[in-house]
Scaffold this motif. Structure first.
Motif, PDB file in Angstrom:
ATOM      1  N   ASN A 106       0.836  -1.193   0.000  1.00 14.53           N
ATOM      2  CA  ASN A 106       0.000   0.000   0.000  1.00 14.53           C
ATOM      3  C   ASN A 106       0.876   1.250   0.000  1.00 14.53           C
ATOM      4  OD1 ASN A 106       0.946  -0.127   2.655  1.00 14.53           O
ATOM      5  ND2 ASN A 106      -1.009   0.465   3.581  1.00 14.53           N
ATOM      6  N   TRP A 107       0.242   2.412  -0.077  1.00 18.41           N
ATOM      7  CA  TRP A 107       0.954   3.688  -0.194  1.00 18.41           C
ATOM      8  C   TRP A 107       1.887   3.913   0.995  1.00 18.41           C
ATOM      9  CZ3 TRP A 107       0.563   8.110   2.958  1.00 18.41           C
ATOM     10  CH2 TRP A 107       1.170   9.257   2.448  1.00 18.41           C
ATOM     11  N   ALA A 108       1.426   3.601   2.193  1.00 19.82           N
ATOM     12  CA  ALA A 108       2.226   3.845   3.396  1.00 19.82           C
ATOM     13  C   ALA A 108       3.320   2.802   3.591  1.00 19.82           C
ATOM     14  CB  ALA A 108       1.323   3.873   4.630  1.00 19.82           C
ATOM     15  N   GLY A 109       3.205   1.673   2.934  1.00 20.29           N
ATOM     16  CA  GLY A 109       4.218   0.633   3.045  1.00 20.29           C
ATOM     17  C   GLY A 109       4.045  -0.298   4.227  1.00 20.29           C
ATOM     18  N   ASN A 110       2.960  -0.155   4.988  1.00 13.45           N
ATOM     19  CA  ASN A 110       2.769  -1.015   6.161  1.00 13.45           C
ATOM     20  C   ASN A 110       1.959  -2.267   5.862  1.00 13.45           C
ATOM     21  OD1 ASN A 110       0.420   0.728   5.892  1.00 13.45           O
ATOM     22  ND2 ASN A 110      -0.262  -0.060   7.871  1.00 13.45           N
ATOM     23  N   GLN A 111       1.418  -2.376   4.648  1.00 10.85           N
ATOM     24  CA  GLN A 111       0.699  -3.577   4.227  1.00 10.85           C
ATOM     25  C   GLN A 111       1.364  -4.113   2.963  1.00 10.85           C
ATOM     26  OE1 GLN A 111      -1.696  -4.788   6.070  1.00 10.85           O
ATOM     27  NE2 GLN A 111      -2.266  -3.031   7.342  1.00 10.85           N
ATOM     28  N   ARG A 112       1.783  -5.378   2.998  1.00 13.62           N
ATOM     29  CA  ARG A 112       2.496  -5.966   1.866  1.00 13.62           C
ATOM     30  C   ARG A 112       2.074  -7.421   1.695  1.00 13.62           C
ATOM     31  NH1 ARG A 112       7.777  -3.088   1.232  1.00 13.62           N
ATOM     32  NH2 ARG A 112       7.782  -1.375   2.728  1.00 13.62           N
ATOM     33  N   THR A 113       2.059  -7.875   0.451  1.00 12.88           N
ATOM     34  CA  THR A 113       1.758  -9.274   0.176  1.00 12.88           C
ATOM     35  C   THR A 113       2.211  -9.593  -1.240  1.00 12.88           C
ATOM     36  OG1 THR A 113       0.026 -10.959   0.273  1.00 12.88           O
ATOM     37  CG2 THR A 113      -0.560  -8.879  -0.770  1.00 12.88           C
ATOM     38  N   ARG A 114       2.103 -10.845  -1.607  1.00 15.72           N
ATOM     39  CA  ARG A 114       2.361 -11.258  -2.988  1.00 15.72           C
ATOM     40  C   ARG A 114       1.139 -12.040  -3.469  1.00 15.72           C
ATOM     41  NH1 ARG A 114       7.070 -11.801  -5.941  1.00 15.72           N
ATOM     42  NH2 ARG A 114       8.409 -11.736  -4.087  1.00 15.72           N
ATOM     43  N   PRO A 115       0.272 -11.412  -4.258  1.00 14.53           N
ATOM     44  CA  PRO A 115      -0.900 -12.144  -4.755  1.00 14.53           C
ATOM     45  C   PRO A 115      -0.498 -13.290  -5.664  1.00 14.53           C
ATOM     46  CG  PRO A 115      -0.708  -9.992  -5.812  1.00 14.53           C
ATOM     47  CD  PRO A 115       0.333 -10.039  -4.742  1.00 14.53           C
ATOM     48  N   ILE A 116      -1.363 -14.268  -5.770  1.00 12.04           N
ATOM     49  CA  ILE A 116      -1.086 -15.414  -6.641  1.00 12.04           C
ATOM     50  C   ILE A 116      -1.071 -14.985  -8.100  1.00 12.04           C
ATOM     51  CG2 ILE A 116      -2.045 -17.617  -7.450  1.00 12.04           C
ATOM     52  CD1 ILE A 116      -2.980 -18.070  -4.561  1.00 12.04           C
ATOM     53  N   GLY A 143      -5.631  -3.371   6.456  1.00 11.93           N
ATOM     54  CA  GLY A 143      -5.499  -4.441   5.482  1.00 11.93           C
ATOM     55  C   GLY A 143      -6.736  -4.656   4.641  1.00 11.93           C
ATOM     56  N   ILE A 144      -7.631  -3.680   4.573  1.00 14.83           N
ATOM     57  CA  ILE A 144      -8.892  -3.866   3.863  1.00 14.83           C
ATOM     58  C   ILE A 144      -8.699  -4.234   2.401  1.00 14.83           C
ATOM     59  CG2 ILE A 144      -9.188  -1.415   3.303  1.00 14.83           C
ATOM     60  CD1 ILE A 144     -12.206  -1.810   3.830  1.00 14.83           C
ATOM     61  N   GLY A 145      -7.651  -3.711   1.772  1.00 11.20           N
ATOM     62  CA  GLY A 145      -7.444  -3.964   0.353  1.00 11.20           C
ATOM     63  C   GLY A 145      -6.375  -4.984   0.048  1.00 11.20           C
ATOM     64  N   VAL A 146      -5.865  -5.681   1.047  1.00  9.80           N
ATOM     65  CA  VAL A 146      -4.745  -6.608   0.824  1.00  9.80           C
ATOM     66  C   VAL A 146      -5.220  -7.834   0.042  1.00  9.80           C
ATOM     67  CG1 VAL A 146      -3.057  -8.120   1.924  1.00  9.80           C
ATOM     68  CG2 VAL A 146      -3.500  -5.843   2.871  1.00  9.80           C
ATOM     69  N   PRO A 147      -4.635  -8.086  -1.127  1.00  8.62           N
ATOM     70  CA  PRO A 147      -5.031  -9.248  -1.939  1.00  8.62           C
ATOM     71  C   PRO A 147      -4.130 -10.451  -1.658  1.00  8.62           C
ATOM     72  CG  PRO A 147      -3.671  -7.777  -3.266  1.00  8.62           C
ATOM     73  CD  PRO A 147      -3.696  -7.214  -1.858  1.00  8.62           C
ATOM     74  N   ASP A 148      -4.680 -11.495  -1.049  1.00  8.50           N
ATOM     75  CA  ASP A 148      -3.851 -12.663  -0.752  1.00  8.50           C
ATOM     76  C   ASP A 148      -4.141 -13.827  -1.697  1.00  8.50           C
ATOM     77  OD1 ASP A 148      -6.322 -13.317   0.195  1.00  8.50           O
ATOM     78  OD2 ASP A 148      -5.695 -13.781   2.239  1.00  8.50           O
ATOM     79  N   GLY A 149      -4.940 -13.562  -2.737  1.00  7.76           N
ATOM     80  CA  GLY A 149      -5.205 -14.566  -3.752  1.00  7.76           C
ATOM     81  C   GLY A 149      -5.088 -13.925  -5.123  1.00  7.76           C
ATOM     82  N   VAL A 150      -6.246 -13.598  -5.719  1.00  9.07           N
ATOM     83  CA  VAL A 150      -6.280 -12.898  -6.997  1.00  9.07           C
ATOM     84  C   VAL A 150      -6.434 -11.411  -6.736  1.00  9.07           C
ATOM     85  CG1 VAL A 150      -7.517 -12.592  -9.177  1.00  9.07           C
ATOM     86  CG2 VAL A 150      -7.291 -14.879  -8.169  1.00  9.07           C
ATOM     87  N   ALA A 151      -5.487 -10.626  -7.239  1.00 10.11           N
ATOM     88  CA  ALA A 151      -5.596  -9.165  -7.184  1.00 10.11           C
ATOM     89  C   ALA A 151      -6.291  -8.719  -8.460  1.00 10.11           C
ATOM     90  CB  ALA A 151      -4.215  -8.533  -7.078  1.00 10.11           C
ATOM     91  N   LEU A 152      -7.462  -8.104  -8.309  1.00  7.17           N
ATOM     92  CA  LEU A 152      -8.285  -7.762  -9.464  1.00  7.17           C
ATOM     93  C   LEU A 152      -8.316  -6.250  -9.666  1.00  7.17           C
ATOM     94  CD1 LEU A 152     -10.221  -8.464 -11.719  1.00  7.17           C
ATOM     95  CD2 LEU A 152     -12.055  -8.683 -10.009  1.00  7.17           C
ATOM     96  N   ALA A 153      -7.637  -5.786 -10.716  1.00 11.37           N
ATOM     97  CA  ALA A 153      -7.678  -4.371 -11.082  1.00 11.37           C
ATOM     98  C   ALA A 153      -8.960  -4.133 -11.866  1.00 11.37           C
ATOM     99  CB  ALA A 153      -6.454  -4.000 -11.918  1.00 11.37           C
TER     100      ALA A 153
END
Length: 436
Positions: free
Chosen positions: A7-17, A53-63
Motif C-alpha cells: 500500500n501507499w504507506a508501506g505497512n501492508q504488503r503481500t504477494r498475490p497469486i 489491510g482492507i485492500g490486501v489481496p492474498d489470492g487474486v488481485a483484481l484491477a
C-alpha cells in the motif's frame, strides 16, 4: 507468482497469486468465476491508500475497469468505471462544468475505494462521498452481475454504498454532481483555545471547516472553505509550489527526519510548522482547494465520534498525546460532518466529528494510537475502515444498528467467502458457511 503488492504507506504488503486487469464487467465476471474454479480469494485493487489491510489481496488481485473514456454524464449524474481515480474524475467533471459537492483531502483514491471505505471530507451541512451514489454495478461471489439502485434492489443498494469490498466487486458507480464551483479558502494560525471555543459558530458560518493541531503546542491551523462567485485572490503557481511542495512536502519531510533523530526538538519544530502551514487566502476550483498532494508517507488512525462529544474527545486525545507523542511532528486533524443513512458509514445516524492522528511512516505508533483509541472508542467512536485501528466485529456491532443486516447480505452475496481477507474477518466476523 506476480510481483509483490504494497500500500501507499508501506505497512501492508503481500504477494498475490496472480493479478488480473479487467477492462469491463465481463472481465470481472470471468475473473471471479475463474478464481472460484481454483478455490482462490479475490480482492479488488484500489490505489492502496488505506492503512488497514482492507485492500490486501492474498489470492487474486483484481484491477477493476478504469478507462476514463468510459465516463459519461447524464444531466447531473456521472457514471464512472470503478477504478477511475478521483484525481481523473475531478478534472473530467470540471471540463464538463460539474463537480462533486464534497471531497476528502486527497484525490489519489479510486472512486470505488473512496466510497467503499467511507471517505468523507468536512462540512456541517455536507455528507461523505458515498451519499452521492445513485447506482452501482457489482459482481458478487458467484460471478453474477447486479444492477443496484433506489428502485432496483434498494435494500442491497443501501448496504453496498459503503461496502468495504465485502459484498462484491464494484464495476461502475453513478454519482450525483453539482454545477462546478470555486471555493474561497482561508488558512490562519489561531490560539487553540479560541478555535475550540468558537468551533460551533465557525461550522455554522462556513461551508467547510477543519483545523490542525500539532502536539505540544497551543496553536491550531484553522481552514475554512466557502463557495463563492469570486475568482480572486488567485493562488499563483509559485505560491502553490511553495505551499504544497516546499512547505507541505519538502520541509515537512525534513522536519520528520529531524524529529526522529532529536525528539527533544519536537515541541519547537511543531510550533514552527504550525505557523508555516497557514497559507493565507485564495480562490480556486473546488477540487484544487479540497485536495492537496501528500508525498510524505505516514500512518493514520481516525475515529468518528458524535459531534457533541468533540470537546471531551479532543481533551482526551490531547492528554494521550502529552503522554505518548513525545517524538510526533505530525498534526492532529479535526473535521465535522453531517450525519447520513448509510449502514456502515461512520456518520450513520448522527452528526459527526472526526479526529485523526498521524505518525511518520516507519515510526512507532502503537502506544500513541492505542491511547487515543481508548479515549475515542469510549465515546461511542467508530474507526475509519481504511485507517489503523484494533476493533473487532464484536466491538463494532453495537456501534452500527444495521451491522447484522450488512453481514447477512455479505453471506448471501458471497457464500463461499470469495472476497474475504484477514482484515474483513476481524471487523465483520468469519462467515460460518465459508469454504475458502
Amino acid at each position: 507468482m506476480t510481483d509483490r503488492w504494497r500500500n501507499w504507506a508501506g505497512n501492508q504488503r503481500t504477494r498475490p497469486i496472480r493479478t488480473v486487469h479487467a477492462r469491463d464487467a465481463d472481465d470481472v465476471v470471468r475473473a471471479v468465476r475463474d478464481a472460484a474454479e481454483g478455490d482462490l480469494r479475490v480482492r479488488p485493487l484500489g490505489s492502496g491508500h488505506s492503512f488497514t489491510g482492507i485492500g490486501v489481496p492474498d489470492g487474486v488481485a483484481l484491477a477493476v475497469p478504469a478507462d476514463p473514456a468510459a465516463i459519461r454524464l447524464d444531466g447531473g449524474l456521472v457514471t464512472v468505471p470503478a477504478g477511475v481515480t478521483l484525481h481523473t474524475l475531478n478534472r473530467w467533471l470540471w471540463a464538463h462544468g460539474r463537480a462533486l459537492p464534497n471531497l476528502g483531502d486527497i484525490e489519489a483514491q479510486t472512486v470505488a475505494g473512496a466510497i467503499s471505505t467511507g471517505t468523507h471530507g468536512t462540512g456541517a451541512g455536507y455528507r461523505g462521498i458515498a451519499d452521492g451514489v445513485r447506482r452501482l454495478r457489482l459482481v458478487d461471489g458467484l460471478g453474477e452481475l447486479h444492477e443496484l439502485g433506489p428502485a432496483a434492489h434498494p435494500d442491497l443498494f443501501d448496504l453496498a454504498r459503503v461496502g468495504l469490498g465485502a459484498l462484491g466487486v464494484l464495476v461502475e458507480v453513478t454519482l450525483a454532481t453539482v454545477p462546478a464551483f470555486h471555493l474561497h479558502a482561508r488558512e490562519s494560525a489561531r490560539p487553540l483555545a479560541e478555535v475550540l471555543d468558537g468551533l460551533d459558530d465557525l461550522a455554522a458560518g462556513h461551508d467547510h471547516v477543519e483545523f490542525y493541531w500539532f502536539p505540544h503546542t497551543t496553536t491550531a491551523v484553522l481552514k475554512t472553505n466557502d463557495r463563492t462567485e469570486r475568482r480572486s485572490p488567485g493562488r499563483g503557481r509559485v505560491a502553490a509550489l511553495v505551499g504544497d511542495e516546499v512547505l507541505g512536502n519538502g520541509a515537512f519531510g525534513l522536519v520528520q527526519r529531524v524529529a526522529a533523530l532529536a525528539p527533544p526538538l519536537v515541541p519547537r519544530l511543531n510550533r514552527v510548522m504550525a505557523g508555516q502551514m497557514a497559507a493565507g487566502e485564495y480562490v480556486a476550483p473546488s477540487y484544487a482547494v479540497f485536495c492537496s498532494p501528500r508525498r510524505v508517507r505516514f500512518l493514520e488512525m481516525e475515529y468518528a465520534v458524535p459531534r457533541a462529544a468533540l470537546p471531551e474527545a479532543f481533551a482526551g486525545l490531547r492528554a494521550a498525546a502529552a503522554r505518548h507523542a513525545h517524538d510526533v511532528a505530525f498534526p492532529v486533524e479535526v473535521r465535522i460532518l453531517r450525519g447520513d443513512d448509510i449502514a456502515l458509514s461512520t456518520a450513520y445516524g448522527r452528526d459527526t466529528a472526526y479526529l485523526a492522528v498521524h505518525v511518520h511512516s516507519g515510526r512507532p505508533h502503537e502506544a500513541y494510537f492505542g491511547a487515543v483509541e481508548s479515549v475515542l472508542s469510549a465515546l461511542d467512536g467508530r474507526p475509519h475502515w481504511g485507517k489503523l485501528h484494533t476493533r473487532t466485529a464484536e466491538q463494532l456491532r453495537p456501534r452500527y444498528p444495521r451491522f447484522d443486516a450488512f453481514v447477512a447480505a455479505r453471506d448471501r452475496l458471497d457464500p463461499a467467502g470469495r472476497f474475504r481477507n484477514p482484515y474483513l474477518d476481524r471487523v465483520l466476523g468469519v462467515p460460518c458457511t465459508s469454504t475458502t
